[in-house]
Design an enzyme around this catalytic site. Structure first.
Site, short mmCIF file in Angstrom:
data_model
loop_
_atom_site.label_atom_id
_atom_site.label_comp_id
_atom_site.label_asym_id
_atom_site.label_seq_id
_atom_site.Cartn_x
_atom_site.Cartn_y
_atom_site.Cartn_z
N SER A 85 0.84 -1.21 0.00
CA SER A 85 0.00 0.00 0.00
C SER A 85 0.86 1.25 0.00
CB SER A 85 -0.87 0.06 1.25
OG SER A 85 -1.75 -1.02 1.30
N HIS B 36 -4.00 1.28 -4.99
CA HIS B 36 -3.40 0.14 -5.66
C HIS B 36 -3.72 0.22 -7.15
CE1 HIS B 36 -2.50 -2.40 -2.05
NE2 HIS B 36 -3.39 -1.58 -1.54
N HIS C 40 -5.68 -8.67 -2.55
CA HIS C 40 -5.76 -9.08 -1.15
C HIS C 40 -6.88 -10.09 -0.97
CE1 HIS C 40 -3.69 -5.16 -0.77
NE2 HIS C 40 -3.10 -5.73 0.25
N TYR D 121 -8.91 -10.17 1.40
CA TYR D 121 -10.13 -9.55 1.91
C TYR D 121 -11.02 -8.98 0.81
CZ TYR D 121 -7.33 -5.24 1.62
OH TYR D 121 -6.52 -4.22 1.19
N GLU D 122 -10.47 -8.84 -0.39
CA GLU D 122 -11.31 -8.41 -1.51
C GLU D 122 -12.22 -9.54 -1.99
OE1 GLU D 122 -9.05 -5.71 -4.47
OE2 GLU D 122 -7.51 -6.89 -3.47
N ALA E 131 2.67 -2.43 4.02
CA ALA E 131 2.41 -1.51 5.12
C ALA E 131 1.91 -2.37 6.27
CB ALA E 131 1.35 -0.50 4.71
N MET F 287 -2.19 -7.38 6.24
CA MET F 287 -3.22 -8.20 5.59
C MET F 287 -2.74 -8.81 4.28
SD MET F 287 -6.34 -5.56 6.14
CE MET F 287 -6.50 -4.62 7.67
N SER F 288 -1.42 -8.94 4.13
CA SER F 288 -0.91 -9.38 2.82
C SER F 288 0.34 -10.23 3.00
CB SER F 288 -0.59 -8.15 1.97
OG SER F 288 0.51 -7.44 2.54
N ASN G 177 1.55 2.55 11.35
CA ASN G 177 0.71 2.90 12.49
C ASN G 177 1.03 1.96 13.64
OD1 ASN G 177 -0.76 0.95 10.57
ND2 ASN G 177 -1.76 0.61 12.55
N HIS H 17 -6.99 3.83 7.36
CA HIS H 17 -6.37 3.62 6.06
C HIS H 17 -5.68 4.90 5.58
CE1 HIS H 17 -5.55 1.54 2.36
NE2 HIS H 17 -6.30 2.34 1.63
N1 HPA Z 1 -3.31 -3.94 10.93
C1 HPA Z 1 -3.46 -4.70 9.86
N2 HPA Z 1 -3.01 -4.34 8.66
C2 HPA Z 1 -2.37 -3.17 8.55
C3 HPA Z 1 -2.19 -2.33 9.65
C4 HPA Z 1 -2.69 -2.74 10.92
O1 HPA Z 1 -2.57 -2.04 11.94
N3 HPA Z 1 -1.52 -1.23 9.21
C5 HPA Z 1 -1.30 -1.43 7.87
N4 HPA Z 1 -1.83 -2.60 7.47
#
Ligand code: HPA
Length: 276
Positions: free
Chosen positions: A27, A58, A80, A82-83, A110, A213-214, A237, A250
């Site tokens: 990302s 993306h 991903h 989740y899509e 990320a 998530m990847s 984060n 996000h």
């Molecule tokens: N959690 C899950 N996926 C992420 C995060 C997170 O805090 N930050 C960036 N992708």
């Protein structure tokens, strides 16, 4: 297998040189592709059988060119789970790269910090991972095995290549990244919701340093077909370890990606310069 071969034949007929290195950009980290010399780009949508992505930030392109002295192919935009994509679609590009002759896969992402010592903006050389979807029976290699690609059962205890990790740490040192360059364990969660406080605490108790998530599906598919793997996380984060503190968003993930993208790009390029 037929669909993979059709994609790779189509690309082989059009790509400038057989790539040795593939980079899958996370990302906000697709800028690596802009550093390719003499780039040749293809939209995912134009490549036979190639699956397309839907998330903001993306794009969906495959670029061929040279980076750090290596013939390289780079994805901008990633699929991903989740899509709603089935695992075989998420790992489709990795298998096409293998058929194109790629030997090394670099995956960036990320990630949220689970390790309390980590700061936003830190870079993590992934040492190991926890495949939470996989442990629950939804791993990327679930389903009939393709013996032409690799074995049914594979060793994952050495998934992240030792020499590539050393090269990344050496390159980071040379770039002056100092203590902001970490070595850690990445956990994949299904998403798309960010973790609850209880989930973040659970991940910490499992020894996880960063969460996203990847990455894990691509790494599993890469190891399955014998590619060497380097994984890099950008901490965008801090995962919420307490009810009173940070909330993941996000927008924050993309903003930090933008601020630190150049550093991630420089690290990847420096690694490619170091490997022979
Ligand atoms: N959690 C899950 N996926 C992420 C995060 C997170 O805090 N930050 C960036 N992708």
């Amino acid at each position: 297998m037929h669909a993979l071969e059709a994609s790779s034949l189509w690309l082989r007929a059009r790509a400038p040189a057989p790539p040795r290195v593939a980079i899958i950009c996370g990302s906000g980290l697709g800028g690596i592709a802009d550093r390719l010399q003499e780039p040749v780009a293809f939209d995912f949508a134009d490549i036979p059988n190639f699956p397309s992505s839907t998330v903001a930030g993306h794009a969906g392109r495959l670029l061929f060119g040279r980076l750090g002295g290596q013939a390289t192919v780079c994805t901008q935009g990633r699929l991903h789970s989740y899509e709603g994509h089935p695992p075989w679609k998420v790992v489709f590009p990795v298998r096409v790269f293998h058929l194109l002759g790629v030997r090394i896969l670099i995956v960036t992402n990320a990630a949220g910090a689970i390790n309390p010592d980590y700061s936003v903006g830190d870079l993590v050389v992934i040492r190991d991972h926890v495949d939470l979807p996989g442990l629950a029976g939804n791993g990327a290699l679930r389903g009939p095995n393709e013996p032409q690609l690799g074995p049914r059962f594979l060793c994952m205890s050495d998934a992240y290549d030792a020499a590539l990790r050393s090269a990344a740490l050496a390159a980071g040192k040379a770039l002056g990244l100092g203590a902001s360059l970490r070595r850690g364990t990445y956990a994949m969660v299904g998403g798309p919701g960010y973790e609850t406080v209880a989930e973040s605490r659970l991940l910490r108790s499992l020894g996880v340093d960063a969460v996203g998530m990847s990455t894990v599906p691509e790494v599993a598919a890469a190891r399955h077909c014998g590619l060497r793997v380097l994984g890099l996380s950008l901490i965008t984060n801090k995962a919420a370890m307490d009810y009173e503190v940070e909330r993941a968003s996000h927008d924050e993930v993309l903003a930090v990606g933008e601020q630190r993208a150049a550093t991630v790009e420089s690290l990847v390029e420096a690694v490619l310069n170091l490997i022979t």
